[in-house]
Motif scaffolding. Structure first.
Motif, PDB file in Angstrom:
ATOM      1  N   ALA A 148     -17.969  81.897   3.116  1.00 20.93           N
ATOM      2  CA  ALA A 148     -18.757  83.081   3.441  1.00 20.93           C
ATOM      3  C   ALA A 148     -17.911  84.347   3.321  1.00 20.93           C
ATOM      4  CB  ALA A 148     -19.318  82.966   4.862  1.00 20.93           C
ATOM      5  N   ARG A 149     -16.626  84.236   3.640  1.00 25.08           N
ATOM      6  CA  ARG A 149     -15.693  85.344   3.488  1.00 25.08           C
ATOM      7  C   ARG A 149     -14.367  84.784   2.999  1.00 25.08           C
ATOM      8  NH1 ARG A 149     -14.696  90.664   5.776  1.00 25.08           N
ATOM      9  NH2 ARG A 149     -12.468  91.048   6.055  1.00 25.08           N
ATOM     10  N   ILE A 150     -14.020  85.076   1.760  1.00 24.75           N
ATOM     11  CA  ILE A 150     -12.735  84.639   1.231  1.00 24.75           C
ATOM     12  C   ILE A 150     -11.641  85.447   1.918  1.00 24.75           C
ATOM     13  CG2 ILE A 150     -11.259  84.532  -0.809  1.00 24.75           C
ATOM     14  CD1 ILE A 150     -13.723  84.105  -2.502  1.00 24.75           C
ATOM     15  N   PRO A 151     -10.659  84.798   2.537  1.00 21.37           N
ATOM     16  CA  PRO A 151      -9.607  85.546   3.224  1.00 21.37           C
ATOM     17  C   PRO A 151      -8.873  86.493   2.279  1.00 21.37           C
ATOM     18  CG  PRO A 151      -9.546  83.237   3.855  1.00 21.37           C
ATOM     19  CD  PRO A 151     -10.520  83.343   2.721  1.00 21.37           C
ATOM     20  N   LEU A 152      -8.641  87.707   2.762  1.00 19.77           N
ATOM     21  CA  LEU A 152      -7.999  88.755   1.969  1.00 19.77           C
ATOM     22  C   LEU A 152      -6.656  89.113   2.582  1.00 19.77           C
ATOM     23  CD1 LEU A 152      -8.044  91.056  -0.204  1.00 19.77           C
ATOM     24  CD2 LEU A 152      -9.133  92.476   1.557  1.00 19.77           C
ATOM     25  N   LEU A 153      -5.614  89.016   1.771  1.00 13.42           N
ATOM     26  CA  LEU A 153      -4.278  89.473   2.162  1.00 13.42           C
ATOM     27  C   LEU A 153      -3.966  90.745   1.398  1.00 13.42           C
ATOM     28  CD1 LEU A 153      -0.977  87.501   2.543  1.00 13.42           C
ATOM     29  CD2 LEU A 153      -1.056  89.479   1.024  1.00 13.42           C
ATOM     30  N   ASP A 159       3.085 103.535   4.595  1.00 19.53           N
ATOM     31  CA  ASP A 159       2.103 103.843   5.637  1.00 19.53           C
ATOM     32  C   ASP A 159       0.672 103.590   5.190  1.00 19.53           C
ATOM     33  OD1 ASP A 159       4.221 104.631   7.179  1.00 19.53           O
ATOM     34  OD2 ASP A 159       3.609 106.733   7.377  1.00 19.53           O
ATOM     35  N   ARG A 160       0.293 104.096   4.022  1.00 18.66           N
ATOM     36  CA  ARG A 160      -1.106 104.008   3.616  1.00 18.66           C
ATOM     37  C   ARG A 160      -1.522 102.569   3.331  1.00 18.66           C
ATOM     38  NH1 ARG A 160      -3.185 107.471  -0.964  1.00 18.66           N
ATOM     39  NH2 ARG A 160      -5.134 106.618  -0.144  1.00 18.66           N
ATOM     40  N   VAL A 161      -0.647 101.796   2.689  1.00 19.70           N
ATOM     41  CA  VAL A 161      -0.995 100.397   2.402  1.00 19.70           C
ATOM     42  C   VAL A 161      -1.089  99.602   3.690  1.00 19.70           C
ATOM     43  CG1 VAL A 161      -0.216  98.268   1.325  1.00 19.70           C
ATOM     44  CG2 VAL A 161      -0.067 100.401   0.066  1.00 19.70           C
ATOM     45  N   LEU A 162      -0.142  99.797   4.593  1.00 22.66           N
ATOM     46  CA  LEU A 162      -0.187  99.054   5.855  1.00 22.66           C
ATOM     47  C   LEU A 162      -1.401  99.460   6.684  1.00 22.66           C
ATOM     48  CD1 LEU A 162       3.553  98.842   6.973  1.00 22.66           C
ATOM     49  CD2 LEU A 162       2.110  97.015   6.070  1.00 22.66           C
ATOM     50  N   ARG A 163      -1.761 100.739   6.645  1.00 21.52           N
ATOM     51  CA  ARG A 163      -2.946 101.169   7.389  1.00 21.52           C
ATOM     52  C   ARG A 163      -4.208 100.564   6.775  1.00 21.52           C
ATOM     53  NH1 ARG A 163      -2.223 106.246   6.981  1.00 21.52           N
ATOM     54  NH2 ARG A 163      -0.998 106.496   8.882  1.00 21.52           N
ATOM     55  N   LEU A 164      -4.297 100.566   5.446  1.00 20.97           N
ATOM     56  CA  LEU A 164      -5.437  99.950   4.763  1.00 20.97           C
ATOM     57  C   LEU A 164      -5.526  98.467   5.112  1.00 20.97           C
ATOM     58  CD1 LEU A 164      -7.665 100.190   2.489  1.00 20.97           C
ATOM     59  CD2 LEU A 164      -5.870  99.483   0.890  1.00 20.97           C
ATOM     60  N   ALA A 165      -4.390  97.789   5.067  1.00 15.07           N
ATOM     61  CA  ALA A 165      -4.359  96.368   5.388  1.00 15.07           C
ATOM     62  C   ALA A 165      -4.755  96.118   6.835  1.00 15.07           C
ATOM     63  CB  ALA A 165      -2.969  95.801   5.113  1.00 15.07           C
ATOM     64  N   ALA A 166      -4.201  96.906   7.741  1.00 14.13           N
ATOM     65  CA  ALA A 166      -4.481  96.719   9.163  1.00 14.13           C
ATOM     66  C   ALA A 166      -5.955  96.933   9.490  1.00 14.13           C
ATOM     67  CB  ALA A 166      -3.616  97.674   9.986  1.00 14.13           C
ATOM     68  N   GLU A 167      -6.613  97.779   8.733  1.00  9.34           N
ATOM     69  CA  GLU A 167      -8.022  98.091   9.005  1.00  9.34           C
ATOM     70  C   GLU A 167      -8.997  97.136   8.318  1.00  9.34           C
ATOM     71  OE1 GLU A 167      -8.455 102.146   7.826  1.00  9.34           O
ATOM     72  OE2 GLU A 167      -7.327 102.940   9.544  1.00  9.34           O
ATOM     73  N   HIS A 168      -8.564  96.503   7.201  1.00 10.12           N
ATOM     74  CA  HIS A 168      -9.547  95.761   6.402  1.00 10.12           C
ATOM     75  C   HIS A 168      -9.163  94.322   6.050  1.00 10.12           C
ATOM     76  CE1 HIS A 168     -11.895  99.416   5.804  1.00 10.12           C
ATOM     77  NE2 HIS A 168     -10.770 100.046   5.491  1.00 10.12           N
ATOM     78  N   ALA A 169      -7.890  93.962   6.115  1.00  6.69           N
ATOM     79  CA  ALA A 169      -7.472  92.643   5.635  1.00  6.69           C
ATOM     80  C   ALA A 169      -7.574  91.585   6.723  1.00  6.69           C
ATOM     81  CB  ALA A 169      -6.039  92.712   5.106  1.00  6.69           C
ATOM     82  N   ASP A 170      -7.721  90.343   6.279  1.00 12.48           N
ATOM     83  CA  ASP A 170      -7.644  89.196   7.191  1.00 12.48           C
ATOM     84  C   ASP A 170      -6.180  88.824   7.437  1.00 12.48           C
ATOM     85  OD1 ASP A 170     -10.618  88.460   7.175  1.00 12.48           O
ATOM     86  OD2 ASP A 170     -10.115  88.457   5.033  1.00 12.48           O
ATOM     87  N   ILE A 171      -5.359  89.076   6.433  1.00 13.60           N
ATOM     88  CA  ILE A 171      -3.925  88.773   6.485  1.00 13.60           C
ATOM     89  C   ILE A 171      -3.177  90.003   6.014  1.00 13.60           C
ATOM     90  CG2 ILE A 171      -2.099  87.201   5.723  1.00 13.60           C
ATOM     91  CD1 ILE A 171      -4.487  85.346   4.729  1.00 13.60           C
TER      92      ILE A 171
END
Length: 300
Positions: A148-153, A159-171
């Motif tokens: 249903a949701r493929i895990p996204l790393l 800063d911007r990549v880590l913020r994007l990841a922290a807000e939207h990624a599963d990993i």
């Protein structure tokens, strides 16, 4: 949920494929050694990830398979969604998507793709992730993934990549390295890495304990003489640091298996990092560390 409450998980990033028989054998061996995820990176000069992962999924019925990590500039959202969904079907729902901005200037130039400024590469990554997620969650999109949701790393250090990841990624995948404007990597010292971890967890807010935190170990050596091994690496790379400073680098694991297991338990307790990835050349020698950590977690 405490930082140490998530069980360890282990991935191995495969750097070559070879013929189909040897590839299948190496995939099966990774499973026998206790790895959870079979990963393939996305660089020119090595095999394409998705075909390799499709074969890997057939060779092992247990291992999850994933990209570690795709260069967002080398694909587009529709193709990413199609490829991920196809391999998810072929693996009966065992795919994980890892993706980042890409960093190696020479690969962009070889592919005839503009090497954009870091901020614009992050913009492209964010747009790719948003569109691919939208397609994969659309019930009308075909092929349909099994999950249903493929895990996204999402992986990176800025800063911007880590913020994007922290807000939207599963990993969230830490690189534990900074990238120059030309794409050269240099490792972060322990204090610098601790600041990155604090930044990412703060950006995640209430999501922090729901995220799986990953670290790629660039150098692993199981040895009773860690100082000698550190000195060899320092000489090889012409580094200006002491052996102890090298051994303290977050992306370096050198020492006896029991000591390395203890270091990873401490890392998990202080940072929440429970998903450890190593490179294929150290796949075999890291296995005793996996076994020890399985005992600690009671998951053997």
């Amino acid at each position: 949920m405490s930082l140490a409450s998530r069980a360890f998980r282990f991935g191995v990033n495969m750097l070559a494929v070879g013929d189909i028989t040897s590839w299948r054998d190496r995939v099966r061996r990774a499973g026998e050694l206790g790895y959870d995820v079979l990963l393939v990176p996305d660089h020119l000069g090595i095999p394409s990830p998705w075909p390799a992962l499709a074969v890997a999924a057939q060779a092992s019925g247990r291992l999850r398979v994933g990209t570690f990590v795709l260069n967002a500039a080398f694909t587009n959202p529709a193709l990413l969604a199609r490829d991920a969904a196809t391999v998810d079907q072929l693996s009966d729902g065992r795919v994980e998507i890892g993706i980042g901005t890409g960093y190696a200037r020479e690969e962009f130039e070889s592919a005839g793709i503009d090497y954009l400024a870091p901020g614009r590469r992050v913009d492209h990554l964010a747009a790719t992730v948003q569109k691919a997620r939208s397609l994969l969650s659309d019930p009308e999109f075909t092929p349909r993934p099994v999950q249903a949701r493929i895990p996204l790393l999402l992986g990176g250090n800025g800063d911007r990549v880590l913020r994007l990841a922290a807000e939207h990624a599963d990993i969230v995948g830490y690189t534990a390295a900074r990238t120059s404007r030309d794409g050269a990597l240099s490792p972060l010292a322990a204090a610098e890495f601790a600041e990155r971890v604090a930044f990412a967890r703060d950006a995640a807010g209430e999501r922090a304990d729901a995220i799986e935190w990953n670290l790629l170990m660039q150098i692993v050596a199981v040895t009773d003489d860690p100082v000698a091994v550190a000195e060899e690496h320092i000489a090889r790379w012409e580094l200006t640091m002491s052996p102890q400073e090298f051994l303290d680098l977050p992306s370096v694991l050198i020492g006896p298996a029991t000591d390395l297991a203890g270091r990873l338990v401490e890392l998990r307790a202080t940072t929440g990092i429970s998903y450890i990835t190593v490179l294929e050349p150290v796949c075999e020698q890291f296995a005793p560390v996996i076994a020890r950590l399985r005992e600690i977690d009671g998951t053997r």
